[in-house]
Structure formats: C-alpha cells, structure tokens
Write a protein that holds these residues in place. Structure first.
Motif, short mmCIF file in Angstrom:
data_model
loop_
_atom_site.label_atom_id
_atom_site.label_comp_id
_atom_site.label_asym_id
_atom_site.label_seq_id
_atom_site.Cartn_x
_atom_site.Cartn_y
_atom_site.Cartn_z
N LYS A 75 107.09 22.24 8.37
CA LYS A 75 106.97 23.68 8.70
C LYS A 75 106.16 23.87 9.98
N THR A 76 106.60 24.78 10.82
CA THR A 76 105.87 24.97 12.08
C THR A 76 105.05 26.25 12.07
N SER A 77 105.23 27.09 11.05
CA SER A 77 104.41 28.30 10.98
C SER A 77 104.24 28.70 9.52
N GLY A 78 103.31 29.58 9.27
CA GLY A 78 103.07 30.08 7.92
C GLY A 78 102.27 29.10 7.08
N ALA A 81 101.75 25.11 7.55
CA ALA A 81 102.31 24.74 8.85
C ALA A 81 101.75 23.40 9.31
N ASP A 86 109.69 22.17 5.34
CA ASP A 86 110.39 23.45 5.44
C ASP A 86 111.69 23.33 4.65
N PHE A 365 105.67 20.48 17.74
CA PHE A 365 106.30 20.92 16.50
C PHE A 365 107.81 21.09 16.57
N ASP A 366 108.34 21.21 17.81
CA ASP A 366 109.75 21.53 17.93
C ASP A 366 110.68 20.34 17.70
#
Ligand code: UDX
Length: 468
Positions: A75-78, A81, A86, A365-366
């Motif tokens: 996961k990259t956010s939330g 993260a 994800d 993160f991408d």
C-alpha cells in the motif's frame, strides 16, 4: 497455468486479464515476459487446451476452479502505507467472481496475500451470491523467476490450504488431483488455510533473511580481510544450514521478498508483536544498508566524487535470466549515483531502455504498481545523466568505473582487457555480484571491489566515510 495445461491435457485452461495488450501479447509470437523455456510450453498447448482471453466474465462463469493471481503491491497511502498489502485488485476480482457465478466454484488464492485474506474473500463471495457454494483454497506459488519452468516441473513441494470441513477437504482433493498429474503425491502438502497463507510469507522471509545474514557478514569480511565466499562455503557445508542462497550481493530485489517481509511486519504489528516485527524489519534494513554501502564504496573509491564521471552499469534486472526490474538493487544504486551526478551508461541484455528510464523516474513506492499508474518520466535526470546502450563494450567505453549489478553469465565472459583499454585510468570495477575473477582483473590493471572480498589497497586507503 501453462504448466497445468501441458501436464493435464484433460483440463481446459483459460487465462483471462482485463488488459487487452497483455492478452494480445500472450496470443502472439512474442510473449510479454522473458522466462527460459516458457515459449515452448505455451506454444505446445496454446489453442489446444490453453487459451488467453479478455472475456473475463464468461470464462470465470464457466470455470470449476478459478485461480486468482492478481497483484498485491505494498500500500502506498492510508492505513499501513509502506507495509500492508494492497488488496484492491483481489477484492474487485472476488466481487466480479461473485457477480458472474451461477455454479459452485473452487476459488484458489495464487497471489501472495496476508494471513486471513481467505476469510475476507469468503465473506465477499458468500454475501454477494445466492445459492452458489464457494470453497476458498490457498495454493501459494514458490517458483522463482528465471527458473520458473524448472521449478514448476519439479517443485520441492506444492502447498494446498483449505477449510477443515468435508466441503473444504473435497476442494483440497480436487486441486490435489490437478497437481498429481505430474507432482509426486508426497510432495503435495495439505494444511489449514491460515498455515498455507503464512507459509508463503515465512518462506520468503527466511530466504531473504539468509541473504541479509550473508550480506551483513560481507561488511565484516571487508573490514577484517576475510573473504565472504570462503566464509559462506564453510558455513553452508553444515548440512543443517545448506549451501543455497548464501551468495553475498549488492542486495536482493524482486517483486516478493521486500513486499512480503513488510507485509509480515505489518501483520506482526497489528497483532501487537513489536519485537517480532522489528526482527523481520531488520532483514529489509540490512538490504537497504547493503545497497547504500555499495554506492558509498563507489563514490569514496573514485576520489570521493563521481560528478560528471561516466560510470557503466552492467545489468539492471533484479537477477539473471529475467527482464524483471521490480525492486532491483540497480534502481537504488543508480539513484544513489545519479544523486552524486554520475553520468550513467546502462546495459542489460533483457531490460528495455523504456523500462530502465521508467524505473529511474519512479518514486520508491510506485515501482510495483501497474504501468498505467506510473508517473511520466522525469526528463531532467534521465536525459541528462542516463543513457541506455546495447552492449557492455559501449557502456564501458571512456568510463571511469564499471558496476556489475546483475549476475548475467555474459559478464563473466567479457573481454576485460579490451574494456580496460577503452576506459579512463585508473579504471575501477565494482562487482556487486561476485561474478568476475578478481585476481585476473587486478592483473590487467583494474582497481577491483568485490562484495565481501579482501579490499584492494586503493579502495582501502581511501577515506572510509564518504560525503553523505
Ligand atoms: C523468490 C522466491 O525464491 C520464490 O520462492 C518466491 O516464489 C518468489 O520470490 P524470485 O524473487 O523470483 O523468487 O528470485 P530469487 O531467486 O529468490 O532471488 C531474489 C533476489 O535475491 C535476487 O535479487 C537475487 O539476485 C538475490 N539473491 C538470491 C542473492 O542476492 N543471493 C542469493 O544467494 C540468492
């Protein structure tokens, strides 16, 4: 799936994906991934009992067993993260299966997922579909890239986890029958769902831990004059330890190790197991340390600056015999050298220029996100400081230093005399994979650094602490 089709002529296999270009590639002469031996297997079955289609819903509706192999990036956010998996793609796949199903199905988790994912999937399936019975099985995949076909032909084991109910056991038997077409039954292990899910994360964590252990030793070897290859050989001779997976390197990469360990760390934290989480986190931290240690070695050896100097990068894939660059050590090393304004000339026999430029323009993160979610190239750094070339000789011509970042066999057989003659002097070579003959190269005139090997006096005499 191609291997199942090859070994089970009585089973119809349809691989579905929403991405049309990908399915078109699977139906063409040029498959979308490079994997030794895969072409032959696909070509032997395609059109007979192996099909590739974008008609996802129709084929899922018709299937008795559905293998779900969607990606589960970090996961990259939330919440969670940077660590948690994800499961967006998994959840939408489950909802789609629920929507289109008219008959009972076995749904197999093939993607690596956090423990207890099956429970969530079961809920989605059973609350969205009336009258249809779903059995969820966990069947983690242990193949490694570059040796996928060999690994699938002769797996060390096949793991199948399922519910401990009569229906669950029946589903396990059905999947066992598929693998029993070619895998000896004593290699097919059945267990409960949670054990199967956790076993996959545990196997990857322990494999990665071996590499971080030997890489940590490599730093100590360099400091003391020991040779990590000799140490690893001696250690691996203990039959309780074994000799595989003890090669010191610039760091492990690939789509699994880091992702799965971070996932394990997150699961431990969620269960209040801080000490256990910290223990596994350290495996990733040593891996990052190993990559930055390598960059520091390069910069400090080359008189504390690589600014404006041409540095050849040989190998960009995360290991040999694959074109995959996910989490490749080369990405971090190149970022480090670009940060010091080195002029990089990169060569990899299987990775395209577009892929290399895309990877180098990515935020950390991408990387494991699908291509369409990736940011456009960063034209400033990539066009000014990076060029991608078609062979090792062009990459090294006029270079001050050479970094070997993937253990491609062809790098062992290069004409290093010719490379030396074409380079600036003193000519440095930094072997991040221990593939070259150090003594031989020193004889030619190179200043050689090889991970965990006794240091060249030139490397040793330079300041230990490079600029930060
Ligand atoms: C891994 C697991 O091996 C496999 O079982 C799982 O299903 C998926 O993850 P993969 O990522 O394809 O497979 O490659 P692997 O051969 O495990 O190598 C991972 C990384 O570790 C590579 O970058 C490799 O170069 C590095 N490595 C491996 C070392 O640095 N030293 C070693 O001794 C072995």
């Amino acid at each position: 799936m191609a291997m199942i089709a090859l070994k089970c002529p009585d089973i119809q296999v349809v691989v579905v994906d929403i991405a049309m270009p990908r399915i078109n590639a699977w139906n063409s002469d040029t498959l979308p991934i490079f994997e030794p031996g895969l072409d032959e297997v696909v070509k032997a079955c395609r059109g007979k009992n192996l099909f590739f289609s974008t008609d996802v819903e129709r084929h899922v509706a018709e299937a008795e067993i559905v293998f779900v192999s969607v990606n589960t990036p970090t996961k990259t956010s939330g919440l969670g993260a940077g660590k948690a998996a994800d499961l967006t793609y998994w959840e939408s796949a489950a909802r789609m299966i629920a929507d289109v199903s008219k008959s009972d199905k076995i749904v197999v988790e093939k993607s690596t997922v956090p423990v207890k994912t099956a429970e969530a999937i079961e809920k989605i399936l059973n609350h969205n579909c009336n009258g249809v019975n779903f059995q969820i099985l966990s069947n983690p995949e242990f193949l490694a890239e570059g040796t996928a076909i060999e690994d699938l032909m002769k797996p060390d084991r096949v793991l199948i986890g399922g519910r401990e109910t009569p229906e669950g056991q029946k589903a396990i038997e059905a999947l066992k029958d598929v693998y029993a077409h070619w895998v000896p039954t004593d290699c097919i292990i059945t267990m409960n769902l949670w054990s199967a899910e956790l076993s996959k994360l545990a196997a990857n964590a322990i494999l990665a831990q071996r590499i971080s252990s030997v890489n940590a030793m490599s730093a100590l070897c360099e400091a003391t004059g020991a040779d990590v290859t000799e140490v690893a050989y001696a250690v691996g001779k203990d039959s309780r330890i074994g000799s595989c997976f003890l090669n010191a390197s610039v760091g492990f990469g690939g789509s699994c190790f880091q992702k799965d360990i971070l996932n394990l760390v997150y699961i431990c934290e969620c269960n209040g197991l801080t000490e256990v989480a910290n223990y596994w986190k350290q495996v990733v931290q040593i891996n990052d340390y190993q990559k930055s240690r390598f960059v520091k070695r390069v910069v400090s050896s080359m008189f504390n600056t690589v600014s404006g100097k041409k540095v050849a990068i040989l190998g960009f894939a995360f290991k040999k015999d694959t074109g995959d660059t996910r989490e490749a050590a080369a990405i971090d090393v190149c970022h480090g050298l670009i940060g010091d304004k080195a002029q990089l000339s990169i060569y990899d026999p299987q990775v395209t220029e577009a892929q290399i430029l895309r990877d180098l323009a990515m935020d950390k993160f991408d990387w494991d996100h699908p291509q369409h979610l990736q940011k456009p190239l960063n034209p400033v750094d990539t066009t000014k400081l990076v060029s991608v070339v078609v062979d090792a000789y062009e990459a090294t011509k006029g270079a001050h230093g050479v970094c070997i970042l993937t253990e491609w066999d062809e790098f062992k057989k290069l004409d290093y005399k010719r490379i030396y003659e074409g380079m600036q002097k003193p000519a440095f070579i930094f072997d991040g994979r221990n593939v070259i003959d150090v003594a031989e190269l020193r004889k030619i005139g190179f200043i050689v650094y090889s991970v965990g090997k006794p240091l060249d006096p030139w490397v040793k005499d330079l300041p230990a602490a490079p600029p930060s």
